[in-house]
Design a protein around this motif. Structure first.
Motif, PDB file in Angstrom:
ATOM      1  N   GLU A  66       0.777  -1.181   0.091  1.00  0.00           N
ATOM      2  CA  GLU A  66       0.060  -0.053  -0.146  1.00  0.00           C
ATOM      3  C   GLU A  66       0.842   1.174   0.069  1.00  0.00           C
ATOM      4  O   GLU A  66       0.494   2.287  -0.561  1.00  0.00           O
ATOM      5  CB  GLU A  66      -0.976  -0.177   1.199  1.00  0.00           C
ATOM      6  N   ILE A  67       2.073   1.243   0.723  1.00  0.00           N
ATOM      7  CA  ILE A  67       3.028   2.394   0.735  1.00  0.00           C
ATOM      8  C   ILE A  67       3.375   2.633  -0.599  1.00  0.00           C
ATOM      9  O   ILE A  67       3.668   3.771  -1.096  1.00  0.00           O
ATOM     10  CB  ILE A  67       4.120   2.059   1.636  1.00  0.00           C
ATOM     11  N   THR A  68       3.710   1.769  -1.630  1.00  0.00           N
ATOM     12  CA  THR A  68       4.115   2.004  -2.886  1.00  0.00           C
ATOM     13  C   THR A  68       3.093   2.891  -3.437  1.00  0.00           C
ATOM     14  O   THR A  68       3.364   3.418  -4.647  1.00  0.00           O
ATOM     15  CB  THR A  68       4.423   0.785  -3.602  1.00  0.00           C
ATOM     16  N   TRP A 107       9.988   8.485  -5.462  1.00  0.00           N
ATOM     17  CA  TRP A 107       8.922   7.600  -5.408  1.00  0.00           C
ATOM     18  C   TRP A 107       7.892   7.737  -6.742  1.00  0.00           C
ATOM     19  O   TRP A 107       7.347   6.958  -7.110  1.00  0.00           O
ATOM     20  CB  TRP A 107       8.170   7.620  -4.140  1.00  0.00           C
ATOM     21  N   GLU A 108       7.569   9.206  -6.961  1.00  0.00           N
ATOM     22  CA  GLU A 108       6.646   9.339  -7.928  1.00  0.00           C
ATOM     23  C   GLU A 108       7.388   9.038  -9.355  1.00  0.00           C
ATOM     24  O   GLU A 108       6.308   8.793 -10.072  1.00  0.00           O
ATOM     25  CB  GLU A 108       6.784  11.178  -7.795  1.00  0.00           C
ATOM     26  N   LYS A 109       8.447   8.871  -9.360  1.00  0.00           N
ATOM     27  CA  LYS A 109       8.967   8.130 -10.584  1.00  0.00           C
ATOM     28  C   LYS A 109       9.118   6.744 -10.873  1.00  0.00           C
ATOM     29  O   LYS A 109       9.306   6.266 -11.712  1.00  0.00           O
ATOM     30  CB  LYS A 109      10.408   8.880 -11.103  1.00  0.00           C
ATOM     31  N   THR A 110       9.162   6.014  -9.709  1.00  0.00           N
ATOM     32  CA  THR A 110       9.387   4.780  -9.720  1.00  0.00           C
ATOM     33  C   THR A 110       8.639   3.889  -8.898  1.00  0.00           C
ATOM     34  O   THR A 110       8.587   2.659  -8.659  1.00  0.00           O
ATOM     35  CB  THR A 110      10.596   4.488  -8.971  1.00  0.00           C
ATOM     36  N   LYS A 111       7.229   4.300  -8.435  1.00  0.00           N
ATOM     37  CA  LYS A 111       6.276   3.655  -7.635  1.00  0.00           C
ATOM     38  C   LYS A 111       5.644   2.467  -8.263  1.00  0.00           C
ATOM     39  O   LYS A 111       5.463   1.395  -7.686  1.00  0.00           O
ATOM     40  CB  LYS A 111       5.238   4.634  -6.918  1.00  0.00           C
ATOM     41  N   LEU A 112       5.702   2.646  -9.568  1.00  0.00           N
ATOM     42  CA  LEU A 112       5.156   1.349 -10.309  1.00  0.00           C
ATOM     43  C   LEU A 112       6.076   0.194 -10.263  1.00  0.00           C
ATOM     44  O   LEU A 112       5.729  -1.060 -10.070  1.00  0.00           O
ATOM     45  CB  LEU A 112       4.477   1.784 -11.467  1.00  0.00           C
ATOM     46  N   ARG A 113       7.212   0.667 -10.496  1.00  0.00           N
ATOM     47  CA  ARG A 113       8.558  -0.357 -10.512  1.00  0.00           C
ATOM     48  C   ARG A 113       8.715  -0.895  -9.193  1.00  0.00           C
ATOM     49  O   ARG A 113       8.794  -2.240  -9.200  1.00  0.00           O
ATOM     50  CB  ARG A 113       9.565   0.366 -11.218  1.00  0.00           C
TER      51      ARG A 113
END
Length: 389
Positions: free
Chosen positions: A182-184, A198-204
């Motif tokens: 959930e944090i992702t 995180w804004e650029k890598t959250k899906l990864r």
């Protein structure tokens, strides 16, 4: 001018280039060690090629180089000036006691001078046991190969390793896994600086964590995944285990969703990537295949938040492997099913996860009541005054 040449592989196998290049880089490392070691060990080098994985071969050769360095600089067992010139006669004069002194007296704590600093190195019993194993295989082979007169390995001192304790296995609870994933999505608990990345890598990040806790992948198994590893129409993906084993894994709906979400909505389009990176699944912000260090850092970050602890106390990717194992067993899967999924060599390794059940004693007694609670409540209202006892 930089004259350093890059390693190019003529790949005629069905393995992807990144897997072949990874193995060849380890082989190059092995050859570098072999070039430093005495020529009389050549038959042993050939033996290692056919009997152990390339990573194990590299580890053995590194340990033997270290042992030869010790012989050369810390003992009077040879008169040679460099490791390459140590002779088989010198090895024939080595006794069990010499190896025991190396393992028991020198290796646990030794010093190296480097520039203006004195570096202190330490080895725990697990590291010492590996060094003992490396040296033992060498001496046993040289004896079998009729290069040494005696087999001195029987005289090596035992090295006691701590018995694995199920209660000491570190892993996330099921509710902590849910919080971590959930944090992702929300970024809750991240610092302002961390949120920028995180804004650029959250899906990864979500895809990486989901694959770890679902399949218990080893770090390198995940890092080396390619886009071509996945066949979504057949519902499977391919991984390369230790010792070069090729394994097809079924993909569930959750992992298929998070991987596709990352590929289509966050990952840089392959057309805009260098040829050697086009197929890499997980990329860094620099559009290179993500490094092992970066994966460790992101796992440590997210696990520390879900456990409400400091970043330094976050878990490693291997702890997510333990999480997958214990979660599957607690969900009712047999240890043999989990052994197959995680690729354990021995079922006793999997049994450690099966034994690790939180509050097992409490669960047993709470589900084994001799007297029904309702019956005890209806049998009179007599109470015992504890103060009168």
């Amino acid at each position: 001018m930089n004259n350093k040449k890059s390693l190019k592989i003529n790949n005629k196998s069905d393995k992807p280039d990144n897997i072949v290049i990874r193995d060849h880089l380890i082989i190059e490392k092995c050859l570098n060690y072999e070039n430093k070691l005495p020529c009389f060990m050549k038959d042993y080098f050939i033996y290692l090629k056919g009997s152990v994985a390339v990573s194990t071969r590299s580890a053995y050769l590194e340990d033997i180089c270290f042992f030869c360095y010790y012989i050369l600089h810390e003992t009077d067992l040879t008169t040679s000036k460099d490791i390459k010139n140590i002779s088989i006669e010198d090895f024939n004069n080595i006794k069990s006691r010499d190896v025991n002194l190396f393992l028991g007296d020198y290796c646990p704590r030794y010093y190296k001078e480097k520039e203006n600093n004195t570096l202190i190195y330490e080895n725990n019993n697990r590291a010492l046991a590996r060094k003992k194993s490396s040296i033992s295989t060498l001496f046993k082979f040289l004896y079998r190969n009729e290069q040494l007169d005696n087999n001195i390995t029987d005289g090596f001192n035992p090295i006691k390793l701590p018995k694995p304790q199920p209660d000491a296995i570190k892993r996330l609870d099921i509710d902590e896994v849910a919080i971590m994933l959930e944090i992702t999505e929300t970024g809750e608990g991240l610092t302002e600086k961390e949120k920028v990345y995180w804004e650029k890598t959250k899906l990864r990040d979500k895809a990486i964590l989901a694959l770890f806790v679902t399949y218990g992948l080893r770090l390198n198994e995940l890092r080396e995944l390619n886009i071509s590893s996945f066949n979504f129409s057949r519902g499977e993906f391919k991984i390369y285990r230790k010792r070069g084993k090729e394994v097809l894994m079924p993909i569930n709906k959750t992992c298929e969703h998070v991987v596709k979400d990352y590929m289509y909505n966050e990952r840089t389009n392959s057309d805009n990537l260098p040829e050697d990176i086009k197929d890499a699944l997980f990329l860094s912000l620099q559009n290179k295949r993500i490094t092992s260090k970066a994966i460790r850092q992101l796992v440590k970050k997210y696990t520390s938040i879900c456990m409400n602890t400091s970043r330094n106390n976050g878990y490693s990717p291997h702890k997510l492997r333990a999480t997958a194992a214990t979660s599957l067993i607690q969900s009712g899967f047999s240890i043999y099913d989990v052994k197959t999924l995680l690729d354990h060599d021995n079922v006793t390794t999997t049994q450690l996860y099966a034994a690790h059940k939180k509050n097992i004693k409490r669960d047993i007694v709470n589900n084994f009541e001799w007297i029904d609670e309702e019956d005890s409540d209806t049998k009179g209202n007599d109470k015992i005054d504890l103060n009168s006892l």
